[in-house]
Design a protein around this motif. Structure first.
Motif, PDB file in Angstrom:
ATOM      1  N   PHE A  23      27.639  98.686 -44.153  1.00  0.00           N
ATOM      2  CA  PHE A  23      27.366  97.296 -44.525  1.00  0.00           C
ATOM      3  C   PHE A  23      26.137  96.767 -43.781  1.00  0.00           C
ATOM      4  O   PHE A  23      25.272  96.115 -44.379  1.00  0.00           O
ATOM      5  N   GLU A  24      26.021  97.076 -42.504  1.00  0.00           N
ATOM      6  CA  GLU A  24      24.864  96.619 -41.717  1.00  0.00           C
ATOM      7  C   GLU A  24      23.565  97.212 -42.250  1.00  0.00           C
ATOM      8  O   GLU A  24      22.538  96.535 -42.297  1.00  0.00           O
ATOM      9  N   ARG A  25      23.609  98.477 -42.666  1.00  0.00           N
ATOM     10  CA  ARG A  25      22.406  99.082 -43.257  1.00  0.00           C
ATOM     11  C   ARG A  25      22.028  98.391 -44.558  1.00  0.00           C
ATOM     12  O   ARG A  25      20.856  98.202 -44.851  1.00  0.00           O
ATOM     13  N   ILE A  26      23.028  98.020 -45.343  1.00  0.00           N
ATOM     14  CA  ILE A  26      22.762  97.317 -46.600  1.00  0.00           C
ATOM     15  C   ILE A  26      22.184  95.935 -46.306  1.00  0.00           C
ATOM     16  O   ILE A  26      21.232  95.508 -46.959  1.00  0.00           O
ATOM     17  N   ALA A  29      18.560  96.074 -45.485  1.00  0.00           N
ATOM     18  CA  ALA A  29      17.692  96.535 -46.573  1.00  0.00           C
ATOM     19  C   ALA A  29      17.724  95.490 -47.685  1.00  0.00           C
ATOM     20  O   ALA A  29      18.721  94.798 -47.860  1.00  0.00           O
ATOM     21  N   ASP A  30      16.647  95.399 -48.415  1.00  0.00           N
ATOM     22  CA  ASP A  30      16.650  94.507 -49.577  1.00  0.00           C
ATOM     23  C   ASP A  30      17.647  95.045 -50.594  1.00  0.00           C
ATOM     24  O   ASP A  30      18.568  94.355 -51.015  1.00  0.00           O
ATOM     25  N   GLU A  31      17.447  96.295 -50.961  1.00  0.00           N
ATOM     26  CA  GLU A  31      18.368  97.044 -51.811  1.00  0.00           C
ATOM     27  C   GLU A  31      18.319  98.487 -51.344  1.00  0.00           C
ATOM     28  O   GLU A  31      17.296  98.943 -50.850  1.00  0.00           O
ATOM     29  N   ILE A  32      19.433  99.200 -51.528  1.00  0.00           N
ATOM     30  CA  ILE A  32      19.495 100.577 -51.044  1.00  0.00           C
ATOM     31  C   ILE A  32      20.422 101.388 -51.944  1.00  0.00           C
ATOM     32  O   ILE A  32      21.398 100.856 -52.473  1.00  0.00           O
ATOM     33  N   THR A  33      20.091 102.668 -52.118  1.00  0.00           N
ATOM     34  CA  THR A  33      20.907 103.558 -52.956  1.00  0.00           C
ATOM     35  C   THR A  33      21.900 104.331 -52.095  1.00  0.00           C
ATOM     36  O   THR A  33      21.782 104.376 -50.868  1.00  0.00           O
ATOM     37  N   ARG A  73      23.138  95.739 -52.657  1.00  0.00           N
ATOM     38  CA  ARG A  73      22.621  94.704 -51.764  1.00  0.00           C
ATOM     39  C   ARG A  73      23.800  93.895 -51.255  1.00  0.00           C
ATOM     40  O   ARG A  73      24.867  93.840 -51.873  1.00  0.00           O
ATOM     41  N   ALA A  74      23.604  93.283 -50.098  1.00  0.00           N
ATOM     42  CA  ALA A  74      24.659  92.481 -49.485  1.00  0.00           C
ATOM     43  C   ALA A  74      24.886  91.214 -50.292  1.00  0.00           C
ATOM     44  O   ALA A  74      23.958  90.656 -50.876  1.00  0.00           O
ATOM     45  N   GLU A  75      26.115  90.768 -50.320  1.00  0.00           N
ATOM     46  CA  GLU A  75      26.486  89.529 -50.994  1.00  0.00           C
ATOM     47  C   GLU A  75      26.965  88.543 -49.927  1.00  0.00           C
ATOM     48  O   GLU A  75      28.106  88.627 -49.456  1.00  0.00           O
ATOM     49  N   PRO A  76      26.080  87.624 -49.495  1.00  0.00           N
ATOM     50  CA  PRO A  76      26.429  86.695 -48.414  1.00  0.00           C
ATOM     51  C   PRO A  76      27.697  85.887 -48.676  1.00  0.00           C
ATOM     52  O   PRO A  76      28.458  85.615 -47.750  1.00  0.00           O
TER      53      PRO A  76
END
Length: 109
Positions: A23-26, A29-33, A73-76
């Motif tokens: 989750f922290e890596r996501i 990052a803006d977006e990540i695969t 991507r993270a969802e705040p």
């Protein structure tokens, strides 16, 4: 509209240290695969996918398919139950510190 997960789901999801690291890596990052998350993580792609599934079910990440790739991507908004819970305790501790300050002033004017 995204439905916020209950606090128990969010806490249980983030309790796993590997999932929290994903989750922290996501978040960073803006977006990540999945492939990018797998590289350098020391975890298999299958395990990363399972962690992503849990994060998605908890409302903490969203996915965007594009061709053969899926971008995460993270969802705040997914953290809202945790933020609400913590803000309750913020009020609790501020009141306790205020009472402590008052007591200390009474003891040592």
């Amino acid at each position: 509209m995204l439905h916020s997960a209950p606090i128990d789901t969010v806490m249980r999801t983030l309790a796993d240290p590997t999932r929290r690291a994903v989750f922290e890596r996501i978040v960073n990052a803006d977006e990540i695969t999945v492939g990018e998350l797998t590289r350098g993580s020391g975890v298999t792609q299958g395990a990363i996918s399972q962690h992503l599934k849990s994060l998605k079910l908890a409302g903490l990440v969203v996915e965007r398919p594009q061709g053969r790739n899926v971008y995460y991507r993270a969802e705040p908004e997914g953290l809202a139950p945790l933020v609400d819970w913590m803000s309750h305790y913020g009020v609790f501790w501020r009141e306790r510190f205020k009472n402590l300050r008052t007591l200390l002033k009474e003891i040592d004017p």
